[in-house]
Design a protein around this motif. Structure first.
Motif, PDB file in Angstrom:
ATOM      1  N   LEU A  63       6.420   2.424  -6.732  1.00 56.02           N
ATOM      2  CA  LEU A  63       6.220   3.284  -5.570  1.00 56.02           C
ATOM      3  C   LEU A  63       4.956   4.116  -5.719  1.00 56.02           C
ATOM      4  CD1 LEU A  63       7.180   4.338  -2.868  1.00 56.02           C
ATOM      5  CD2 LEU A  63       8.661   5.961  -4.089  1.00 56.02           C
ATOM      6  N   GLU A  64       4.724   4.643  -6.916  1.00 55.93           N
ATOM      7  CA  GLU A  64       3.508   5.423  -7.160  1.00 55.93           C
ATOM      8  C   GLU A  64       2.259   4.580  -6.919  1.00 55.93           C
ATOM      9  OE1 GLU A  64       1.253   7.594 -10.947  1.00 55.93           O
ATOM     10  OE2 GLU A  64       3.375   7.021 -11.101  1.00 55.93           O
ATOM     11  N   ASN A  65       2.254   3.363  -7.453  1.00 56.73           N
ATOM     12  CA  ASN A  65       1.073   2.511  -7.318  1.00 56.73           C
ATOM     13  C   ASN A  65       0.907   1.968  -5.910  1.00 56.73           C
ATOM     14  OD1 ASN A  65       0.117   2.842  -9.943  1.00 56.73           O
ATOM     15  ND2 ASN A  65       1.396   1.181 -10.740  1.00 56.73           N
ATOM     16  N   LEU A  66       2.017   1.654  -5.260  1.00 56.53           N
ATOM     17  CA  LEU A  66       1.931   1.192  -3.868  1.00 56.53           C
ATOM     18  C   LEU A  66       1.425   2.306  -2.954  1.00 56.53           C
ATOM     19  CD1 LEU A  66       5.182  -0.946  -3.645  1.00 56.53           C
ATOM     20  CD2 LEU A  66       2.872  -1.782  -3.225  1.00 56.53           C
ATOM     21  N   ALA A  67       1.853   3.523  -3.206  1.00 60.71           N
ATOM     22  CA  ALA A  67       1.367   4.640  -2.392  1.00 60.71           C
ATOM     23  C   ALA A  67      -0.133   4.804  -2.554  1.00 60.71           C
ATOM     24  CB  ALA A  67       2.100   5.915  -2.776  1.00 60.71           C
ATOM     25  N   SER A  68      -0.620   4.666  -3.798  1.00 64.36           N
ATOM     26  CA  SER A  68      -2.060   4.738  -4.029  1.00 64.36           C
ATOM     27  C   SER A  68      -2.784   3.622  -3.291  1.00 64.36           C
ATOM     28  CB  SER A  68      -2.334   4.647  -5.533  1.00 64.36           C
ATOM     29  OG  SER A  68      -3.716   4.590  -5.797  1.00 64.36           O
ATOM     30  N   ALA A  69      -2.217   2.409  -3.339  1.00 61.44           N
ATOM     31  CA  ALA A  69      -2.829   1.280  -2.648  1.00 61.44           C
ATOM     32  C   ALA A  69      -2.810   1.485  -1.135  1.00 61.44           C
ATOM     33  CB  ALA A  69      -2.099  -0.007  -3.020  1.00 61.44           C
ATOM     34  N   ALA A  70      -1.720   2.049  -0.623  1.00 62.20           N
ATOM     35  CA  ALA A  70      -1.627   2.288   0.822  1.00 62.20           C
ATOM     36  C   ALA A  70      -2.677   3.295   1.270  1.00 62.20           C
ATOM     37  CB  ALA A  70      -0.231   2.783   1.178  1.00 62.20           C
ATOM     38  N   ARG A  71      -2.905   4.324   0.470  1.00 62.22           N
ATOM     39  CA  ARG A  71      -3.931   5.317   0.827  1.00 62.22           C
ATOM     40  C   ARG A  71      -5.318   4.691   0.804  1.00 62.22           C
ATOM     41  NH1 ARG A  71      -0.626   8.389  -2.907  1.00 62.22           N
ATOM     42  NH2 ARG A  71       0.759   9.791  -1.722  1.00 62.22           N
ATOM     43  N   ALA A  72      -5.575   3.850  -0.192  1.00 63.44           N
ATOM     44  CA  ALA A  72      -6.873   3.164  -0.247  1.00 63.44           C
ATOM     45  C   ALA A  72      -7.043   2.240   0.949  1.00 63.44           C
ATOM     46  CB  ALA A  72      -7.002   2.382  -1.555  1.00 63.44           C
ATOM     47  N   ALA A  73      -5.979   1.526   1.311  1.00 63.70           N
ATOM     48  CA  ALA A  73      -6.045   0.649   2.485  1.00 63.70           C
ATOM     49  C   ALA A  73      -6.281   1.454   3.749  1.00 63.70           C
ATOM     50  CB  ALA A  73      -4.755  -0.164   2.589  1.00 63.70           C
ATOM     51  N   ASP A  74      -5.578   2.571   3.873  1.00 62.53           N
ATOM     52  CA  ASP A  74      -5.749   3.413   5.062  1.00 62.53           C
ATOM     53  C   ASP A  74      -7.178   3.925   5.164  1.00 62.53           C
ATOM     54  OD1 ASP A  74      -4.470   5.025   7.321  1.00 62.53           O
ATOM     55  OD2 ASP A  74      -5.321   6.628   6.077  1.00 62.53           O
ATOM     56  N   GLY A  75      -7.795   4.162   4.012  1.00 62.27           N
ATOM     57  CA  GLY A  75      -9.161   4.666   4.020  1.00 62.27           C
ATOM     58  C   GLY A  75     -10.166   3.696   4.600  1.00 62.27           C
ATOM     59  N   ILE A  76      -9.814   2.407   4.665  1.00 64.13           N
ATOM     60  CA  ILE A  76     -10.720   1.422   5.275  1.00 64.13           C
ATOM     61  C   ILE A  76     -10.113   0.839   6.554  1.00 64.13           C
ATOM     62  CG2 ILE A  76     -11.741   0.847   3.044  1.00 64.13           C
ATOM     63  CD1 ILE A  76     -10.141  -1.840   3.199  1.00 64.13           C
ATOM     64  N   GLY A  77      -9.057   1.491   7.052  1.00 62.54           N
ATOM     65  CA  GLY A  77      -8.428   1.030   8.284  1.00 62.54           C
ATOM     66  C   GLY A  77      -7.617  -0.231   8.117  1.00 62.54           C
ATOM     67  N   ALA A  78      -7.051  -0.439   6.909  1.00 63.00           N
ATOM     68  CA  ALA A  78      -6.344  -1.676   6.602  1.00 63.00           C
ATOM     69  C   ALA A  78      -4.840  -1.450   6.465  1.00 63.00           C
ATOM     70  CB  ALA A  78      -6.890  -2.298   5.318  1.00 63.00           C
ATOM     71  N   THR A  79      -4.113  -2.550   6.525  1.00 67.88           N
ATOM     72  CA  THR A  79      -2.675  -2.585   6.309  1.00 67.88           C
ATOM     73  C   THR A  79      -2.391  -2.950   4.858  1.00 67.88           C
ATOM     74  OG1 THR A  79      -2.266  -3.275   8.594  1.00 67.88           O
ATOM     75  CG2 THR A  79      -0.539  -3.760   6.998  1.00 67.88           C
ATOM     76  N   LEU A  80      -1.365  -2.309   4.278  1.00 68.75           N
ATOM     77  CA  LEU A  80      -0.858  -2.700   2.971  1.00 68.75           C
ATOM     78  C   LEU A  80       0.327  -3.623   3.188  1.00 68.75           C
ATOM     79  CD1 LEU A  80      -0.782  -2.287  -0.187  1.00 68.75           C
ATOM     80  CD2 LEU A  80       1.041  -0.642   0.283  1.00 68.75           C
ATOM     81  N   LEU A  81       0.312  -4.794   2.568  1.00 63.36           N
ATOM     82  CA  LEU A  81       1.370  -5.780   2.741  1.00 63.36           C
ATOM     83  C   LEU A  81       2.278  -5.820   1.525  1.00 63.36           C
ATOM     84  CD1 LEU A  81      -0.858  -8.640   4.180  1.00 63.36           C
ATOM     85  CD2 LEU A  81       0.633  -7.115   5.484  1.00 63.36           C
ATOM     86  N   VAL A  82       3.594  -5.913   1.790  1.00 56.62           N
ATOM     87  CA  VAL A  82       4.604  -6.045   0.745  1.00 56.62           C
ATOM     88  C   VAL A  82       5.302  -7.379   0.965  1.00 56.62           C
ATOM     89  CG1 VAL A  82       6.673  -5.066  -0.303  1.00 56.62           C
ATOM     90  CG2 VAL A  82       4.911  -3.547   0.650  1.00 56.62           C
TER      91      VAL A  82
END
Length: 279
Positions: free
Chosen positions: A135-154
């Motif tokens: 969860l910690e790492n996915l949250a970090s990835a989601a924030r990075a994705a949001d920073g470029i206007g992207a979706t994080l996929l699970v």
């Protein structure tokens, strides 16, 4: 609607692998496709030299292909690894080192979907500790994705081929995406629906589509059994894609199948050439 009514891209990590990586975008373009996706192309390192990133970007640009999906670092794919972000120690550290690199590359080529494979259960590790790390790492990835206007996929995988991977139902992947969205306050974590994996798990795919259509951020297909091209197995892929469209999904459908014994370019006869270029 049929196959011609959907937006297809080609996964260059499973198709055209008879060619060097930098030759694959041009080969996909020659076969009529304008959109591609990739697993992390450097399985041995989460932080390849800038020159290698630049070379891949140049290959995509010169071929006129758009990268529409990219995996974060996930270890050896194909192979025994099934992600890194929930694996304590060196592998999760490698994932964290990759987050900004992958997001930066995605931004440079206009890619707006980043897939984060959850990672296998590890013998001797507490599952709850792995889940907290995930969860910690996915949250970090989601924030990075949001920073470029992207979706994080699970993504859900399948138990027969990935017995140590904990997300083997649509509901499990959606639950994780929900937890990520709650942790970040964002809404960019979504479900990657892979019809082959759900079929291998024996899941009611139609019910999953009906239940989670609004939560799906990307779709991948291969026939079952065999993970071959549509028509090589018994999965009603055309019917399922039409059901997705009727439920409101209008995003990308990634071709993530094994081409068989011949060259990859010969495996697309099921799809009319005029239906291959993204509209």
């Amino acid at each position: 609607m049929g196959y011609s009514g959907h937006r297809f891209d080609v996964n260059l990590s499973i198709l055209f692998t008879e060619l060097p990586l930098l030759d694959r975008p041009a080969a996909a373009a020659a076969a009529g496709f304008t959109a591609v996706e990739l697993w992390w192309p450097w399985p041995d390192t989460p932080t390849p030299p800038a020159a290698e990133l630049d070379a891949l970007k140049r290959a995509l640009d010169e071929a006129g292909t758009r990268l529409v999906g990219l995996n974060f670092y996930a270890g050896q794919l194909p192979g025994p690894d099934r992600g890194a972000l929930s694996v304590p120690g060196e592998e999760s550290a490698r994932f964290r080192a990759n987050v900004e690199v992958a997001a930066g590359f995605a931004a440079s080529v206009g890619c707006r979907a980043l897939n984060a494979l959850y990672g296998n259960r590890v013998p001797g590790a507490d599952a709850s500790v792995q889940d907290a790390l995930a969860l910690e790492n996915l949250a970090s990835a989601a924030r990075a994705a949001d920073g470029i206007g992207a979706t994080l996929l699970v993504e859900t995988l399948n138990r027969p081929e990935s017995p140590d991977y904990p997300l083997v139902t649509a509901a499990a992947a959606v639950e994780v995406a929900d937890k990520v969205n709650a942790a970040t306050g964002l809404a960019n974590a979504k479900f990657l629906l892979d019809l082959y994996h759900l079929s291998m798990n024996g899941e009611d795919i139609g019910a999953a589509i009906d239940a989670y259509a609004e939560r799906i951020g990307h779709v991948q297909i291969a026939d079952d059994p065999g993970r071959g091209a549509p028509g090589t197995g018994s999965l009603p892929l055309e019917e399922l894609l039409d059901r997705l469209a009727a439920a409101g999904y209008d995003g990308w459908v990634g071709l993530e199948y094994k081409p068989g014994d011949g060259p990859s370019a010969a495996s697309f006869d099921w799809l009319p050439r005029e239906a291959r270029a993204a509209r």
